[in-house]
Design a protein around this motif. Structure first.
Motif, PDB file in Angstrom:
ATOM      1  N   SER A  20     -52.068 -15.781   6.678  1.00  0.00           N
ATOM      2  CA  SER A  20     -51.195 -16.760   6.012  1.00  0.00           C
ATOM      3  C   SER A  20     -50.120 -17.275   6.959  1.00  0.00           C
ATOM      4  O   SER A  20     -49.716 -18.449   6.874  1.00  0.00           O
ATOM      5  CB  SER A  20     -50.571 -16.131   4.767  1.00  0.00           C
ATOM      6  OG  SER A  20     -51.588 -15.706   3.879  1.00  0.00           O
ATOM      7  N   ASP A  43     -56.137 -17.011  -2.212  1.00  0.00           N
ATOM      8  CA  ASP A  43     -55.622 -15.654  -2.363  1.00  0.00           C
ATOM      9  C   ASP A  43     -54.930 -15.507  -3.725  1.00  0.00           C
ATOM     10  O   ASP A  43     -54.095 -16.344  -4.070  1.00  0.00           O
ATOM     11  CB  ASP A  43     -54.629 -15.393  -1.221  1.00  0.00           C
ATOM     12  CG  ASP A  43     -54.147 -13.963  -1.184  1.00  0.00           C
ATOM     13  OD1 ASP A  43     -54.384 -13.225  -2.164  1.00  0.00           O
ATOM     14  OD2 ASP A  43     -53.527 -13.588  -0.181  1.00  0.00           O
ATOM     15  N   SER A  47     -50.077 -16.728  -1.684  1.00  0.00           N
ATOM     16  CA  SER A  47     -49.078 -16.680  -0.608  1.00  0.00           C
ATOM     17  C   SER A  47     -48.677 -18.073  -0.121  1.00  0.00           C
ATOM     18  O   SER A  47     -47.509 -18.306   0.175  1.00  0.00           O
ATOM     19  CB  SER A  47     -49.554 -15.802   0.544  1.00  0.00           C
ATOM     20  OG  SER A  47     -50.919 -15.959   0.772  1.00  0.00           O
ATOM     21  N   ASP A  96     -56.922 -20.646   3.383  1.00  0.00           N
ATOM     22  CA  ASP A  96     -56.359 -19.306   3.533  1.00  0.00           C
ATOM     23  C   ASP A  96     -57.139 -18.347   2.625  1.00  0.00           C
ATOM     24  O   ASP A  96     -57.439 -18.690   1.484  1.00  0.00           O
ATOM     25  CB  ASP A  96     -54.880 -19.296   3.141  1.00  0.00           C
ATOM     26  CG  ASP A  96     -54.201 -17.974   3.510  1.00  0.00           C
ATOM     27  OD1 ASP A  96     -54.651 -17.314   4.472  1.00  0.00           O
ATOM     28  OD2 ASP A  96     -53.229 -17.589   2.825  1.00  0.00           O
TER      29      ASP A  96
END
Ligand code: ATP
Ligand code: MG
Length: 241
Positions: A20, A43, A47, A96
């Motif tokens: 991240s 995620d 994040s 991500d």
């Protein structure tokens, strides 16, 4: 020269290796150059999505960066199709992922131009990063045409100014055995600041204290070099095909 649309998936089974952090840094570098950026945050801890919300509240955001929280490869495909349908422009797309991810990501990976894994030397990241590389190799056996599987690059992360003997040894081993890009990412307070505050360039431009400003500028330049190297890898591959 235009770079066009590039899709980079940041994947490493190892948790906490800096995925991240790299996404935040690359997004910052691209938008600072005037590119559009889209981040797919897959995620569950959100994040990047959470980072954007805080950054917006603090006024440290840029609307040229779009963040979408989704687990659905079809949703990612739809958004990518919409981006490809726009008039040609420079657009960095980052995906991500969470630590521990693997086969579930096949679909996402096949829509990318490059897979990138950060690795922190000397912290036990090696084995899990190697497993991630093996997963990538096996993916070639699961798809119709192995040439469609994007290449993998490793970004060394969290290098300290005076690495210990163990760290140096680990670093050497990584360079000998993995497809590493030349520019390492240093351990920097600036990246923690980005984490809590927002886009690197935006924070930098608002900072009055010249020493902090310099640290933020150095971090932005570092991420810009990393982005160039990743773009080079994508262009090389496209020219080879
Ligand atoms: N180069 C760096 N300099 C300073 N701090 C860093 C650096 N890289 C990572 N960190 C810090 O290490 C922690 C873990 O990093 P990060 O969240 O990016 O890892 P991750 O791979 O995304 O983890 P997860 O697998 O849980 O998603 C964070 O607190 C982050 O700020
Ligand atoms: Mg993460």
């Amino acid at each position: 020269m235009g770079r066009g649309v590039r899709v980079i998936a940041v994947i490493n089974r190892k948790g906490g290796c800096g995925k991240s952090t790299l996404v935040r840094g690359l997004a910052s570098a691209a938008v600072a150059r005037g590119e559009k950026v889209t981040v797919f945050d897959t995620d569950s801890s959100q994040s990047i999505y959470g980072w954007m919300r805080v950054a917006r509240q603090l006024g440290n955001w840029d609307d040229a960066v779009d963040v979408m929280h989704t687990y659905d490869p079809a949703e990612i495909t739809a958004r990518l199709d919409a981006i490809y349908a726009e008039v040609p422009h420079d657009h960095l797309i980052l995906i991500d992922t969470f630590g521990g991810a693997s086969e579930a990501l096949d679909d996402v990976v096949m829509q990318s131009h490059l897979i990138v894994a950060p690795i922190r030397p000397g912290r036990g990241d090696y084995t899990e990063t190697m497993e991630t590389l093996i997963w990538h190799e096996r993916l070639k056996g699961r798809v119709a045409d192995p040439d469609d599987v994007p290449e993998y690059r490793i970004v060394v992360n969290g290098i300290t100014p005076e690495p210990s003997a163990t760290e140096r040894q680990a670093l050497e081993h990584i360079f000998e055995t993995m497809p590493v890009i030349e520019e390492p990412v240093l351990e920097r307070k600036a990246y923690k600041q980005v984490d809590g505050e927002g886009l690197l360039g935006v924070i930098r431009n608002k900072t009055r204290m010249s020493i902090v400003q310099r640290h933020l500028t150095n971090a932005l330049e570092e991420m810009s070099v990393v982005l160039d190297l990743l773009d080079d890898a994508i262009i090389e591959r496209m020219e080879a095909v």
